[in-house]
Design a protein around this motif. Structure first.
Motif, PDB file in Angstrom:
ATOM      1  N   LEU A  11     -17.593 -41.001  -3.547  1.00  0.00           N
ATOM      2  CA  LEU A  11     -17.510 -42.333  -2.500  1.00  0.00           C
ATOM      3  C   LEU A  11     -17.037 -40.152  -1.894  1.00  0.00           C
ATOM      4  N   ASN A  12     -17.950 -40.367  -0.574  1.00  0.00           N
ATOM      5  CA  ASN A  12     -18.375 -38.702  -0.078  1.00  0.00           C
ATOM      6  C   ASN A  12     -18.215 -39.561   1.559  1.00  0.00           C
ATOM      7  N   THR A  13     -17.996 -38.562   2.504  1.00  0.00           N
ATOM      8  CA  THR A  13     -18.165 -38.678   3.701  1.00  0.00           C
ATOM      9  C   THR A  13     -19.408 -37.502   4.830  1.00  0.00           C
ATOM     10  N   CYS A  14     -19.575 -38.405   5.906  1.00  0.00           N
ATOM     11  CA  CYS A  14     -20.726 -37.558   6.601  1.00  0.00           C
ATOM     12  C   CYS A  14     -20.679 -37.473   7.489  1.00  0.00           C
ATOM     13  N   LEU A  15     -20.297 -36.588   8.407  1.00  0.00           N
ATOM     14  CA  LEU A  15     -19.322 -36.838   9.792  1.00  0.00           C
ATOM     15  C   LEU A  15     -20.133 -37.316  11.358  1.00  0.00           C
ATOM     16  N   SER A  16     -21.650 -36.218  10.959  1.00  0.00           N
ATOM     17  CA  SER A  16     -22.731 -36.351  11.247  1.00  0.00           C
ATOM     18  C   SER A  16     -24.441 -36.787  10.920  1.00  0.00           C
ATOM     19  N   PRO A  17     -25.273 -37.075  11.580  1.00  0.00           N
ATOM     20  CA  PRO A  17     -26.225 -37.040  11.605  1.00  0.00           C
ATOM     21  C   PRO A  17     -26.928 -36.185  10.767  1.00  0.00           C
ATOM     22  N   SER A  18     -26.902 -35.118  12.034  1.00  0.00           N
ATOM     23  CA  SER A  18     -27.041 -33.938  11.275  1.00  0.00           C
ATOM     24  C   SER A  18     -27.550 -33.348   9.608  1.00  0.00           C
ATOM     25  N   ALA A 153     -21.888 -42.236  12.513  1.00  0.00           N
ATOM     26  CA  ALA A 153     -23.226 -41.820  13.449  1.00  0.00           C
ATOM     27  C   ALA A 153     -22.937 -41.178  14.449  1.00  0.00           C
ATOM     28  N   ALA A 154     -21.712 -40.548  14.734  1.00  0.00           N
ATOM     29  CA  ALA A 154     -21.402 -39.962  15.782  1.00  0.00           C
ATOM     30  C   ALA A 154     -21.880 -40.401  17.248  1.00  0.00           C
ATOM     31  N   TRP A 155     -21.559 -38.651  17.693  1.00  0.00           N
ATOM     32  CA  TRP A 155     -22.709 -39.090  19.790  1.00  0.00           C
ATOM     33  C   TRP A 155     -23.338 -37.843  19.117  1.00  0.00           C
ATOM     34  N   LYS A 156     -24.933 -38.182  18.858  1.00  0.00           N
ATOM     35  CA  LYS A 156     -26.236 -37.381  19.081  1.00  0.00           C
ATOM     36  C   LYS A 156     -25.924 -35.989  18.780  1.00  0.00           C
ATOM     37  N   ASP A 157     -25.244 -36.507  17.403  1.00  0.00           N
ATOM     38  CA  ASP A 157     -25.140 -35.496  16.630  1.00  0.00           C
ATOM     39  C   ASP A 157     -23.583 -34.748  16.006  1.00  0.00           C
ATOM     40  N   ALA A 184     -14.594 -33.819   3.828  1.00  0.00           N
ATOM     41  CA  ALA A 184     -14.892 -34.954   5.315  1.00  0.00           C
ATOM     42  C   ALA A 184     -13.839 -36.119   5.062  1.00  0.00           C
ATOM     43  N   SER A 185     -14.100 -36.567   3.622  1.00  0.00           N
ATOM     44  CA  SER A 185     -13.285 -37.831   2.981  1.00  0.00           C
ATOM     45  C   SER A 185     -11.743 -37.413   3.810  1.00  0.00           C
TER      46      SER A 185
END
Ligand code: MLT
Length: 248
Positions: A11-18, A153-157, A184-185
């Motif tokens: 289980l992982n968390t990606c905080l920004s699309p970048s 999805a954040a805001w513009k990365d 990040a999780s």
């Protein structure tokens, strides 16, 4: 918990699309998270009977499909209704009277962009997550016994608070079913445990950036709606170019 392959499921968390390219997307179910407001609108429209939602990542594509198909088109840019479109990203406008049986073509600043990035990275599966369908998301992720990436999805990365809080809410419910090695999780769950009793108050106290933007547009009702748990509790899968309610 071990997958069929006997490998631990992660289980992982990606905080920004970048950062998405840093994750093993092709072996994971990716949860697209855009609390304010894309994935909340998606849950609401499908819960209220939309036939399907076609997520597109440009306004031009949205308008073009609107001319070619019998659909409702909607889109948001920078928190406002996108130029050339009649409907925006306010979840409560997608009432059963308006949306039942219709297909919605939707484009938003961050949410639909991230969905297309996950597609391009060859995600094993894609679902959408919001507080509106929190329980359906958690039940599904636990049942699938697959690696999971909670993708904000954040805001513009730029990392945002509300998507991070939702990731934390999911983690707090399902973490015992997964192997975790993701700071990040840890950040997401820690933040959620601080905020969970008053999500709106927390965004206000922290003066969260998109909270400020939407409050500036007089959209407090949207924010409160998007922070309400399970008010549109359906599981939403991405299948053959469309977002649909999962068949039981
Ligand atoms: C987005 O894609 O960033 C959001 O959905 C924006 C919004 O609805 O205000």
């Amino acid at each position: 918990m071990k997958a069929e392959s006997n490998k631990p499921i992660t289980l992982n968390t990606c905080l920004s699309p970048s950062l998405l390219h840093l994750y093993d997307v092709s072996s994971s179910i990716v949860v697209i998270i855009d609390i304010l407001r894309a994935t909340s609108t998606i849950a609401t429209a499908l819960y209220n009977g939309a036939r399907s939602i076609i997520p597109v990542d440009s306004v031009a594509e949205c308008i073009k499909l609107g001319k070619q198909m019998d659909v409702i088109t909607a889109g948001e840019r920078d928190g406002k209704i996108a130029d050339g479109l009649k409907y925006g990203n306010t979840p409560s406008q997608y009432t059963p009277e308006f949306i039942k049986g219709n297909t919605l073509v939707l484009t938003t600043t961050n949410g639909t962009r991230l969905l297309h990035m996950a597609l391009a990275e060859g995600a094993l599966g894609i679902i959408t997550g919001s507080f509106c369908n929190l329980s359906a998301v958690c039940d599904y992720l636990t049942s699938q016994k697959r690696n999971v990436i909670l993708a904000c999805a954040a805001w513009k990365d730029r990392v945002n608070i509300e998507d991070t809080l939702f990731a934390g809410a999911v983690i707090s419910r399902i973490k015992n079913n997964f192997q975790q090695n993701c700071d990040a999780s840890q950040i997401a769950e820690t933040l959620y445990l601080q905020a969970k009793d008053d999500l709106f108050g927390f965004l206000k106290e922290k003066n969260a950036s998109h909270y400020q933007r939407l409050m500036g547009y007089g959209l407090e009702e949207d924010i409160r709606y998007c922070l309400t748990i399970d008010n549109s509790n359906v599981l939403i899968l991405y299948e053959s170019g469309r977002l649909v309610v999962a068949k039981n």
